[in-house]
Design a protein around this motif. Sequence first.
Motif, mmCIF file in Angstrom:
data_model
loop_
_atom_site.group_PDB
_atom_site.id
_atom_site.type_symbol
_atom_site.label_atom_id
_atom_site.label_comp_id
_atom_site.label_asym_id
_atom_site.label_seq_id
_atom_site.Cartn_x
_atom_site.Cartn_y
_atom_site.Cartn_z
ATOM 1 N N LEU A 1 32.614 73.094 25.485
ATOM 2 C CA LEU A 1 32.168 74.428 24.802
ATOM 3 C C LEU A 1 31.165 73.835 23.913
ATOM 4 O O LEU A 1 30.618 73.986 22.944
ATOM 5 N N THR A 2 32.743 73.491 22.799
ATOM 6 C CA THR A 2 32.342 73.243 21.640
ATOM 7 C C THR A 2 31.870 71.689 21.178
ATOM 8 O O THR A 2 31.776 72.367 20.392
ATOM 9 N N ALA A 3 32.356 71.003 21.882
ATOM 10 C CA ALA A 3 31.618 70.281 22.134
ATOM 11 C C ALA A 3 30.108 70.038 22.041
ATOM 12 O O ALA A 3 29.375 69.339 21.763
ATOM 13 N N ALA A 4 30.027 70.410 22.842
ATOM 14 C CA ALA A 4 28.134 71.155 23.326
ATOM 15 C C ALA A 4 28.272 72.018 22.694
ATOM 16 O O ALA A 4 26.482 71.732 22.814
ATOM 17 N N THR A 5 28.571 71.837 21.392
ATOM 18 C CA THR A 5 27.346 72.709 21.097
ATOM 19 C C THR A 5 27.792 73.072 19.466
ATOM 20 O O THR A 5 26.540 72.579 18.383
ATOM 21 N N LEU A 6 29.197 73.882 18.699
ATOM 22 C CA LEU A 6 29.279 73.458 17.797
ATOM 23 C C LEU A 6 29.344 71.573 17.214
ATOM 24 O O LEU A 6 28.851 71.394 16.555
ATOM 25 N N HIS A 7 30.013 70.900 17.512
ATOM 26 C CA HIS A 7 30.544 69.438 17.358
ATOM 27 C C HIS A 7 29.121 68.585 17.588
ATOM 28 O O HIS A 7 28.583 67.829 17.035
ATOM 29 N N ALA A 8 28.352 69.698 18.270
ATOM 30 C CA ALA A 8 26.403 68.191 19.242
ATOM 31 C C ALA A 8 25.746 68.768 17.720
ATOM 32 O O ALA A 8 25.213 67.885 17.052
ATOM 33 N N ALA A 9 25.975 69.913 17.342
ATOM 34 C CA ALA A 9 25.081 70.381 15.749
ATOM 35 C C ALA A 9 25.747 69.370 15.037
ATOM 36 O O ALA A 9 24.927 68.765 14.506
ATOM 37 N N MET A 10 27.322 68.937 14.397
ATOM 38 C CA MET A 10 27.694 68.441 13.478
ATOM 39 C C MET A 10 26.695 66.784 13.820
ATOM 40 O O MET A 10 26.646 66.346 12.567
ATOM 41 N N ALA A 11 26.286 66.469 14.882
ATOM 42 C CA ALA A 11 26.038 65.051 14.997
ATOM 43 C C ALA A 11 25.025 65.269 14.711
ATOM 44 O O ALA A 11 24.410 63.888 14.837
ATOM 45 N N ILE A 12 24.145 65.664 14.790
ATOM 46 C CA ILE A 12 22.643 65.795 14.630
ATOM 47 C C ILE A 12 22.389 66.860 12.661
ATOM 48 O O ILE A 12 21.322 67.290 12.874
ATOM 49 N N ASP A 13 23.309 66.846 12.117
ATOM 50 C CA ASP A 13 23.540 67.532 11.136
ATOM 51 C C ASP A 13 23.058 69.277 11.258
ATOM 52 O O ASP A 13 22.150 69.653 10.037
ATOM 53 N N MET A 14 23.062 69.767 11.817
ATOM 54 C CA MET A 14 21.859 71.274 12.173
ATOM 55 C C MET A 14 23.038 72.107 11.738
ATOM 56 O O MET A 14 23.098 73.425 13.281
ATOM 57 N N GLN A 15 24.247 71.518 11.718
ATOM 58 C CA GLN A 15 25.655 72.947 12.255
ATOM 59 C C GLN A 15 25.038 74.154 11.424
ATOM 60 O O GLN A 15 26.041 75.019 11.759
ATOM 61 N N HIS A 16 24.461 74.259 10.369
ATOM 62 C CA HIS A 16 24.422 75.301 9.252
ATOM 63 C C HIS A 16 23.780 76.496 10.386
ATOM 64 O O HIS A 16 23.460 77.401 9.384
ATOM 65 N N ARG A 17 22.487 75.574 11.366
ATOM 66 C CA ARG A 17 21.624 76.622 11.549
ATOM 67 C C ARG A 17 21.896 77.074 13.031
ATOM 68 O O ARG A 17 21.792 78.271 13.684
ATOM 69 N N VAL A 18 22.312 75.963 13.978
ATOM 70 C CA VAL A 18 22.801 75.948 15.636
ATOM 71 C C VAL A 18 23.829 75.641 15.392
ATOM 72 O O VAL A 18 24.589 75.256 15.419
ATOM 73 N N GLY A 19 25.328 75.944 17.079
ATOM 74 C CA GLY A 19 25.795 75.603 17.173
ATOM 75 C C GLY A 19 27.128 76.756 18.006
ATOM 76 O O GLY A 19 28.016 76.327 18.129
ATOM 77 N N SER A 20 26.228 77.593 17.055
ATOM 78 C CA SER A 20 27.556 78.714 17.372
ATOM 79 C C SER A 20 27.190 80.259 16.962
ATOM 80 O O SER A 20 26.159 80.097 16.427
ATOM 81 N N LEU A 21 27.923 81.185 17.594
ATOM 82 C CA LEU A 21 27.520 82.550 17.757
ATOM 83 C C LEU A 21 27.857 82.943 16.087
ATOM 84 O O LEU A 21 29.337 83.260 16.264
#
Lengths: 425, 425
Positions: free
Chosen positions: A352-372
Amino acid sequence: MSKGTDSVVVKNARIVTPVTGEGELWRMAEYSPGAMWIDAGCIRWIGVQAELPAEATKATMIDAQNRLVTPGFVDCHTHPVFGRHRAHEFELRIKGATYVEISHAGGGIRFSVRDLRQTSKEELVLKLLPRLDSFIAHGTTTIEAKSGYGLSVEDELKSLEVLQALSRQHPIDIVPTFLGAHEIPDEYRDRREQYIELVIKDMLPRVAEGRLARFIDIFCEDHVFTAAEARRILLAGKDYGLRPKIHADQLTDNGGAEVAAEVQAVSADHLEYTPPEMDGRLQEAGVVPVMLPGADFFLSSSLYGPARRMIASGLPVALATDFNPGTCMCENMQLILTLAALQLKMTPAEALTAATLHAAMAIDMQHRVGSLEAGKQADFVIWHAESLSELPYHFGINHVWQVFKRGERIHETATHPKSGVEDDD
Amino acid sequence: MSKGTDSVVVKNARIVTPVTGEGELWRMAEYSPGAMWIDAGCIRWIGVQAELPAEATKATMIDAQNRLVTPGFVDCHTHPVFGRHRAHEFELRIKGATYVEISHAGGGIRFSVRDLRQTSKEELVLKLLPRLDSFIAHGTTTIEAKSGYGLSVEDELKSLEVLQALSRQHPIDIVPTFLGAHEIPDEYRDRREQYIELVIKDMLPRVAEGRLARFIDIFCEDHVFTAAEARRILLAGKDYGLRPKIHADQLTDNGGAEVAAEVQAVSADHLEYTPPEMDGRLQEAGVVPVMLPGADFFLSSSLYGPARRMIASGLPVALATDFNPGTCMCENMQLILTLAALQLKMTPAEALTAATLHAAMAIDMQHRVGSLEAGKQADFVIWHAESLSELPYHFGINHVWQVFKRGERIHETATHPKSGVEDDD
């Protein structure tokens, strides 16, 4: 329909989400019964329901009915801009033709290139709309999307303009990537140097000028683009403000991961053949490794990416579908979680982490999406499930009940034909 | 809703169906544009649309809108009668625990047995209803369904009675199988001979008396029931008029296929370790080999069943999900077609035939279901697809548009979130 600008509160939820850890890569947070207070599309507060701030009680209530709630999936590697599918090649593959053989016979990417060039921008928009709907319907709220079936100035721009048009009219977040270096098109087959010049001198300035992409990507395999060519093209992209990504070491170890580290790519994707000594280099360079087990599955490969090794090395391993008409016609990230568990030996929490937070890091979007987490976009899914393990365990179906984007309900499964939903533990 | 007793005609269909061959095992029939005239729930005529009999034009029209139409799937091997799912074991499995280790620790089938015994018949009916709905929603119109989580006289009868009750109230056809010999229950662990006596002397007469099953099955592995025990129990079942089936050679070659041939089982299922010299024996004995690639996939096995070898030997290879809470929590036969293609190297036509006509043979239902031919039940699916290859190719999603049972529409996907439906070739 709740509105993104309203204040809403989700209650009676079994919330499971990765959160950015202190002194560690990530940790899992669980709130059960949990609640989430959303204001203007963003999470204002999240936690155990008993501690919900008093002022939140005025907000419109969404009852999760004691179901699992997670962040929406971030699919950080997709190729959705194509015309017709390639089901006709499927039977050839089953009968033993390899990916490279199909390509040499004019199929594979080359088929899709001829096809896309004959398809108008308007037709492409119509083709893509149901694909985007299907991502949403399977729980994905943000996708990275690559061009790469145009391979001419006009058709690469057309592909990226289609994404730009759709990102304005579709609720899904689309993060566009320029992949002009996906393959050498037929007309440049005997003069590859000129195609590379075309990518660098003609395509790149136009892509940058139109602000049509945030990333530049390349398919680095010796039969497509060499490591030296990848380095050159990705650095040229960087000069235009596009951050590099790379398809690396999928079919052979030809130095793709090394290039990723050198150019400080935001991600290196596939990595099936990446040697262990590269893990430290990727980590130092801040490169997110993206596993694409759906493609390995579809290619009937016995070699999957080194997820466990890279997790042990402290890398923020991400997962994506690789949705594309040749090697992974699958937009259902839930099945990718199953493959991640069965083949990559990732636990449900890691997957789940790989498909949300880490995936957001892979597109530099971790500050907006990928976790609650408070401050982030309220992109989440209420599942027809009660525990996280059910998503990979009960496989090949769609567990989605409701999907929310910026606090707004954008999908609901009307009647839910699945088995296995439990009333208790 | 069309009614099963009405006369209806399906038009504008791309019909693809196996048909019983003359002098060959089967062949594929394709009618495009095709039509099918249905009367009183059965197919009265099928063929190319231009040749539709004039009197059929008075029937109510179902417009397939140029979509693929196939027979509904026959899932000839399922274990749907259980209480709670076992997602909690999934993480243990990922971390390396084997099927046998989980069983020895009280998990696996043993967990499901304790659970089913605590679950009332009424609760079980409520658990099964959404499972049956989900089979239908994924295109399956007939299932074989086994008991086997009761393992006491009372609880095996309860399991079969649940199936009997549901087959009266649910549109899906349920073919029940008695699987009292699924495992040795804990209380008989040190006196297995007495459990075998219980199956033969106490369970079997009651099952037969209540006409609660058409088949008898056994899990034949040395750590469960030996080949000698399987022979004895299956022959006892035959004496009570139950035709034998057998779980054979899944984890080891312990003679299970040989038993299947000796007792003239209607099917032998799994067969991963069956040696080549058995193929002729199975054929002479009229045993249908059933491949269960979903279980191999879920167990992360690299060894799948010998489908290509058995097809080459002239055997009518069948496919099923093996839907069960331990080793294949998947009711979507479309994904089984994908696994059959990728892992068993079956073509789309072979896989469809295996999941319909040959699967019907594996439960002795081939005279009523499994193909679209005049005189057979009008059990069919209209797909959100135009070619058969799309079903295995575009994987992990549900392609179903409408499902018909005896000519009656029993499921329709309201909004269809999938990508890749084409307007032309």
